[in-house]
Write an enzyme that holds these catalytic residues in place. Structure first.
Site, PDB file in Angstrom:
ATOM      1  N   GLU A   4      58.430  25.378  -7.528  1.00  0.00           N
ATOM      2  CA  GLU A   4      58.920  23.992  -7.488  1.00  0.00           C
ATOM      3  C   GLU A   4      58.219  23.125  -8.527  1.00  0.00           C
ATOM      4  O   GLU A   4      57.403  22.253  -8.202  1.00  0.00           O
ATOM      5  CB  GLU A   4      58.761  23.445  -6.066  1.00  0.00           C
ATOM      6  CG  GLU A   4      59.640  24.212  -5.089  1.00  0.00           C
ATOM      7  CD  GLU A   4      59.515  23.756  -3.646  1.00  0.00           C
ATOM      8  OE1 GLU A   4      58.897  22.717  -3.395  1.00  0.00           O
ATOM      9  OE2 GLU A   4      60.047  24.458  -2.772  1.00  0.00           O
ATOM     10  N   ASN A  10      50.376  18.492  -7.923  1.00  0.00           N
ATOM     11  CA  ASN A  10      49.868  18.051  -6.648  1.00  0.00           C
ATOM     12  C   ASN A  10      50.819  18.557  -5.563  1.00  0.00           C
ATOM     13  O   ASN A  10      51.685  17.849  -5.100  1.00  0.00           O
ATOM     14  CB  ASN A  10      49.816  16.512  -6.680  1.00  0.00           C
ATOM     15  CG  ASN A  10      49.373  15.951  -5.363  1.00  0.00           C
ATOM     16  OD1 ASN A  10      48.788  16.655  -4.544  1.00  0.00           O
ATOM     17  ND2 ASN A  10      49.669  14.681  -5.135  1.00  0.00           N
ATOM     18  N   HIS A  51      67.512  27.064  11.810  1.00  0.00           N
ATOM     19  CA  HIS A  51      66.392  26.803  10.900  1.00  0.00           C
ATOM     20  C   HIS A  51      65.124  27.452  11.423  1.00  0.00           C
ATOM     21  O   HIS A  51      64.771  27.270  12.590  1.00  0.00           O
ATOM     22  CB  HIS A  51      66.170  25.288  10.744  1.00  0.00           C
ATOM     23  CG  HIS A  51      65.123  24.959   9.730  1.00  0.00           C
ATOM     24  ND1 HIS A  51      64.044  24.160   9.988  1.00  0.00           N
ATOM     25  CD2 HIS A  51      64.984  25.360   8.442  1.00  0.00           C
ATOM     26  CE1 HIS A  51      63.290  24.072   8.902  1.00  0.00           C
ATOM     27  NE2 HIS A  51      63.839  24.791   7.956  1.00  0.00           N
ATOM     28  N   HIS A  52      64.480  28.233  10.584  1.00  0.00           N
ATOM     29  CA  HIS A  52      63.192  28.860  10.909  1.00  0.00           C
ATOM     30  C   HIS A  52      62.164  28.430   9.867  1.00  0.00           C
ATOM     31  O   HIS A  52      62.098  29.020   8.787  1.00  0.00           O
ATOM     32  CB  HIS A  52      63.283  30.391  10.847  1.00  0.00           C
ATOM     33  CG  HIS A  52      64.156  31.004  11.898  1.00  0.00           C
ATOM     34  ND1 HIS A  52      64.584  32.320  11.818  1.00  0.00           N
ATOM     35  CD2 HIS A  52      64.679  30.512  13.055  1.00  0.00           C
ATOM     36  CE1 HIS A  52      65.331  32.599  12.888  1.00  0.00           C
ATOM     37  NE2 HIS A  52      65.413  31.510  13.635  1.00  0.00           N
ATOM     38  N   GLU A  53      61.398  27.401  10.153  1.00  0.00           N
ATOM     39  CA  GLU A  53      60.273  27.067   9.273  1.00  0.00           C
ATOM     40  C   GLU A  53      59.087  27.905   9.739  1.00  0.00           C
ATOM     41  O   GLU A  53      58.613  27.725  10.863  1.00  0.00           O
ATOM     42  CB  GLU A  53      59.945  25.574   9.344  1.00  0.00           C
ATOM     43  CG  GLU A  53      58.691  25.172   8.583  1.00  0.00           C
ATOM     44  CD  GLU A  53      58.719  25.591   7.112  1.00  0.00           C
ATOM     45  OE1 GLU A  53      59.593  25.111   6.365  1.00  0.00           O
ATOM     46  OE2 GLU A  53      57.856  26.413   6.699  1.00  0.00           O
ATOM     47  N   HIS A  90      63.873  29.077   1.796  1.00  0.00           N
ATOM     48  CA  HIS A  90      63.211  28.066   0.966  1.00  0.00           C
ATOM     49  C   HIS A  90      61.774  28.517   0.742  1.00  0.00           C
ATOM     50  O   HIS A  90      61.253  29.333   1.496  1.00  0.00           O
ATOM     51  CB  HIS A  90      63.276  26.696   1.634  1.00  0.00           C
ATOM     52  CG  HIS A  90      64.598  26.027   1.385  1.00  0.00           C
ATOM     53  ND1 HIS A  90      64.722  24.701   1.021  1.00  0.00           N
ATOM     54  CD2 HIS A  90      65.853  26.527   1.418  1.00  0.00           C
ATOM     55  CE1 HIS A  90      66.004  24.413   0.865  1.00  0.00           C
ATOM     56  NE2 HIS A  90      66.715  25.497   1.104  1.00  0.00           N
ATOM     57  N   GLU A  91      61.153  28.005  -0.313  1.00  0.00           N
ATOM     58  CA  GLU A  91      59.860  28.530  -0.772  1.00  0.00           C
ATOM     59  C   GLU A  91      59.955  30.060  -0.826  1.00  0.00           C
ATOM     60  O   GLU A  91      59.135  30.781  -0.255  1.00  0.00           O
ATOM     61  CB  GLU A  91      58.685  28.088   0.134  1.00  0.00           C
ATOM     62  CG  GLU A  91      58.512  26.606   0.226  1.00  0.00           C
ATOM     63  CD  GLU A  91      59.564  25.935   1.108  1.00  0.00           C
ATOM     64  OE1 GLU A  91      60.205  24.973   0.625  1.00  0.00           O
ATOM     65  OE2 GLU A  91      59.770  26.365   2.253  1.00  0.00           O
ATOM     66  N   GLU A 149      66.182  28.469  -2.227  1.00  0.00           N
ATOM     67  CA  GLU A 149      65.669  27.334  -2.990  1.00  0.00           C
ATOM     68  C   GLU A 149      65.009  27.923  -4.245  1.00  0.00           C
ATOM     69  O   GLU A 149      65.682  28.483  -5.080  1.00  0.00           O
ATOM     70  CB  GLU A 149      64.717  26.539  -2.097  1.00  0.00           C
ATOM     71  CG  GLU A 149      64.334  25.191  -2.659  1.00  0.00           C
ATOM     72  CD  GLU A 149      63.250  24.533  -1.818  1.00  0.00           C
ATOM     73  OE1 GLU A 149      63.277  23.302  -1.688  1.00  0.00           O
ATOM     74  OE2 GLU A 149      62.348  25.228  -1.314  1.00  0.00           O
ATOM     75  N   GLU A 181      65.155  17.443  -2.395  1.00  0.00           N
ATOM     76  CA  GLU A 181      64.124  16.827  -1.553  1.00  0.00           C
ATOM     77  C   GLU A 181      63.079  16.066  -2.373  1.00  0.00           C
ATOM     78  O   GLU A 181      62.548  15.058  -1.919  1.00  0.00           O
ATOM     79  CB  GLU A 181      63.450  17.882  -0.678  1.00  0.00           C
ATOM     80  CG  GLU A 181      62.744  18.967  -1.474  1.00  0.00           C
ATOM     81  CD  GLU A 181      62.101  20.059  -0.607  1.00  0.00           C
ATOM     82  OE1 GLU A 181      62.388  20.107   0.595  1.00  0.00           O
ATOM     83  OE2 GLU A 181      61.320  20.850  -1.151  1.00  0.00           O
TER      84      GLU A 181
HETATM   85  C1  NOJ Z   1      60.814  22.573   2.673  1.00  0.00           C
HETATM   86  C2  NOJ Z   1      62.268  22.819   2.479  1.00  0.00           C
HETATM   87  O1  NOJ Z   1      62.576  22.973   1.122  1.00  0.00           O
HETATM   88  C3  NOJ Z   1      63.021  21.671   3.101  1.00  0.00           C
HETATM   89  O2  NOJ Z   1      64.394  21.788   2.847  1.00  0.00           O
HETATM   90  C4  NOJ Z   1      62.738  21.628   4.578  1.00  0.00           C
HETATM   91  O3  NOJ Z   1      63.344  20.492   5.131  1.00  0.00           O
HETATM   92  C5  NOJ Z   1      61.223  21.541   4.827  1.00  0.00           C
HETATM   93  N1  NOJ Z   1      60.531  22.533   4.082  1.00  0.00           N
HETATM   94  C6  NOJ Z   1      60.920  21.741   6.293  1.00  0.00           C
HETATM   95  O4  NOJ Z   1      61.158  23.059   6.658  1.00  0.00           O
HETATM   96 CA    CA Z   2      60.892  23.262  -0.796  1.00  0.00          CA
END
Ligand code: NOJ
Ligand code: CA
Length: 706
Positions: free
Chosen positions: A177, A198, A416-418, A486-487, A505, A511
């Protein structure tokens, strides 16, 4: 699917290049424009060269490896055998930028052996296409290589012959990113860049760049370096020798081992790729990266349908609502202790509102972030293991009811799985998490890997994580779940083999415009991304922000494009899932531009890049599979541009009802981003249209068969 495999045989183009008689093998692309030659020098060091239209673009570049507990592969090789073959097939994408993909190349396989003990074997395979080359190392099964192969470094060189204008991000081991820099190859300074970063996760140890890295030469040669089929190996960054204009592979490592890759024999490395064209649009049309991957291993994947989606998402990035509910951990369990702050976004009611809006506007899905317990400790905490479980909902989210309501309205819920990069927790939870999805017939998950990897010492782009991402997708497929990470690890065309890897992503997405302290993505960002990151594969950029300045939420941030450009992105950026990212109220206040989001397709029969210059502008036309309607999107950087569009790609004798959504006369990404003009017209294949794109602007068009 038609596969035609034509083995020309062992007819080698062998000839003497110097009196000492070195074997040189050349192969060319099917159209003869690209030529690769391979040889070993007097010390037995393997090297290759590449010519494009008779000009050397990669000069003598050596190939080799350094191992732990074994002598290096560097020199002392002899060529045991060489074979050449040709291949030509046409395969079909289950969804994609196009239906039919031609996969046509000539291949050279070189079998090497060390001249003296331990007399190990190494094969190098080159595939030469009309749009570039790929080569990889094959480590055959052999007794002379004892135990596992522990690779300390891969030494693949790309010795360039020109000081190219280069579009690059740093070779970060942890995140892609970053904003692109545009400099001469000789002026790349990733370390200087690193001093200003940062982010929650970043590790830039060398003056190296990440791939795809794209270059333009004085005489219009366009090159993009990347890799294909990144499987059980670490990601490759390219170390830059700014004096000698040389790139050298620099694999992502781990603090936990003194080697970078561990494999057992036999195995193949990922393909090292160079896309080679004489203009910018052809880079986007190139299918080299997917072609170098193996065919679909999942079979019928019709359970996933490409779709547009809305979601409980932008509101958190704006600060209107939150992911977390306000729970506390009591005796190791998330508990509602009466501290709910009332800002939680993923409530049953809010999600139903998105479902209603989506159903009314031809949008197939709703993403719900912040639905599960754990968000009170997701970022900035060291001990993140066990925080998320991916099955337990917050008290104000009734998942049964939301799914039921969605089905009634024909709208899917996107899971969604963070993971907050706590991979061991996620691995343990995956079966339960995907099984829950299967129970609700949810076929898509957005996963996230924010923060430093736990286990400590691993990086997002090393072998450990490559396996995490790939294994998650392979496991998800068993539950008929498609993944949008993502990431992520970089895209390397594995979507051909595992089509459930639908998007990702892996760049500075929308974002950043909501909260980046540097003011967000500048107008040149996406005109660079289209020719760099997008060559790797689909992007979940999340376009469609209508409230460009959002001053009511954040005074110091904004989207740095016009509204018309936000519409254009649905066509310019390819993804089989495409978010309409803004808040419902912002769309409802703007029904006229919303019409384009309602109409635009997400699955294409054909894609044509009508024009483009890297970092300046690009225009893409795509024909929708199901309807044969066309959609066109064009974007520009901070400079305005005028295009004369011709429509010779339209069907013969067919009139189309077209609507153009273009920048108004006074539009400007900063001064007047909402100035948009919408015009209806009839077009056919002989039509011409002049369109002006404002500074930071764009245009979108729908062309429906009359
Ligand atoms: C980073 C992701 O790119 C974003 O889309 C998401 O909302 C946040 N993480 C939380 O999971
Ligand atoms: Ca991200």
């Amino acid at each position: 699917m038609k596969t035609k495999l034509l083995i020309i045989g062992i007819v080698l183009a062998l000839f003497s290049c110097n009196p000492k008689d070195k074997q040189v093998t050349e192969i060319t692309s099917p159209n003869n424009n690209i030529e690769v030659s391979f040889n070993i020098n007097e010390e037995g060091k393997p090297f290759y060269k590449v010519k494009f239209n008779n000009k050397t673009i990669v000069d003598t570049s050596y190939l080799g490896f350094e191992f732990k507990d074994a002598p290096a592969f560097k020199e002392n090789f002899i060529i045991k055998n060489m074979t050449i073959k040709s291949f030509n097939e046409t395969w079909q994408m289950p969804w994609g930028e196009q239906l039919d993909v031609v996969n046509n190349y000539n291949e050279l396989k070189v079998e090497l052996q060390e001249k003296t003990s331990p007399e190990r074997f190494l094969n190098i395979v080159f595939k030469v296409y009309d749009d570039g080359i790929g080569f990889r190392y094959e480590f055959p099964k052999q007794t002379k290589f004892k135990g596992d192969v522990l690779i300390k470094e891969e030494h693949t060189e790309f010795n360039l012959t020109e000081d190219y204008k280069t579009f690059w991000i740093p070779g970060d081991w942890d995140i892609y990113e970053h904003l692109y820099s545009t400099t001469k190859l000789s002026e790349i300074d990733a370390i200087a860049y690193a001093e200003h970063v940062n982010l929650a996760q970043t590790h830039i140890p060398e003056n190296a760049v990440n791939t795809p890295v794209t270059m333009v030469g004085e005489n219009g040669i366009h090159l993009s370096f990347h890799e294909a089929a990144l499987v059980d190996y670490s990601g490759m960054t390219l170390k830059v020798d700014t004096t000698n204009l040389n790139l050298k592979s620099n694999l992502v490592g781990s603090k936990n081992t003194d080697y970078k890759v561990k494999r057992s024999l036999p195995f193949n490395t990922p393909w090292r790729t160079i896309q080679i064209t004489d203009n910018a649009p052809d880079l986007i049309e190139s299918k080299l990266i997917v072609n170098l991957n193996e065919p679909n291993k999942l079979g019928d994947v019709s359970w996933f349908k490409p779709m547009k989606y809305t979601g409980v998402w932008w509101e958190m990035h704006l600060g209107k609502s939150s992911w977390d509910y306000g729970m506390e951990m009591v005796d190791g369990r998330w508990t509602d202790t009466g501290k709910a702050h009332g800002k939680h976004g993923a409530t049953t009611e809010n999600v139903k509102n998105f479902i209603d809006f989506s159903a009314k506007n031809n949008i197939g899905g709703v993403l719900v972030e912040g639905w599960n317990t754990g968000w009170e400790r997701w970022i900035g905490f060291e001990d993140r293991e066990g925080v998320f479980d991916f099955v337990t909902t917050y008290p104000d989210y009734d998942i049964d009811e939301v799914v039921r309501y969605g089905k009634e309205k024909g709208v899917d819920i996107i899971m969604h799985h963070e993971t907050s990069a706590a991979t061991e927790t996620y691995e343990k939870q995956q079966d339960a998490a995907y099984a829950l999805m299967q129970k609700y017939e949810m076929h898509a998950v957005k996963s996230g890997y924010v923060g430093k990897i736990l286990p400590k010492g691993e990086y997002h782009h090393g072998q450990y994580m490559v396996n995490q991402y790939n294994n998650a997708a392979i496991k998800a497929a068993k539950y008929e779940v498609a993944v949008n990470a993502h990431e992520p690890i970089k895209a390397t065309g594995l979507r051909r083999t595992y089509p459930n890897i639908i998007s990702r992503e892996g760049l500075r997405g929308q974002e950043f415009n909501a909260w980046a302290e540097d003011g967000g993505n500048p107008p040149e960002h996406l005109p660079i991304v289209a020719f760099t990151r997008m060559l790797a594969g689909p992007i979940d950029f999340t376009p469609g922000i209508f409230n460009i300045k959002f001053d009511e939420y954040k005074k110091n941030n904004q989207v740095n494009t016009t509204l018309a450009q936000q519409l254009a992105l649905y066509v310019v950026i390819y993804s089989p899932i495409q978010m309409a990212a803004d808040l419902v109220e912002h769309y409802e206040a703007n029904p006229k531009p919303l019409q384009f989001i309602r109409d635009v397709g997400v699955d294409w029969e054909k894609s044509l890049v009508l024009n483009g210059e890297i970092g300046d502008y690009v225009t893409i036309a795509r024909k929708e599979r199901q309807t044969e309607n066309w959609y066109i999107g064009g974007i520009t950087d901070e400079n305005s541009v005028t295009h004369v569009l011709v429509f010779d790609f339209l069907d013969d004798n067919q009139v189309y009802d077209a609507i153009i959504y273009k920048d108004g006369k006074n539009a400007h990404w900063n001064d007047n981003p909402l100035d948009i003009e919408i015009e209806k017209m009839e077009l056919n294949k002989n039509s011409r249209l002049i369109v002006n794109l404002a500074e930071g602007g764009g245009f979108a068009m729908s062309l429906k068969k009359k």
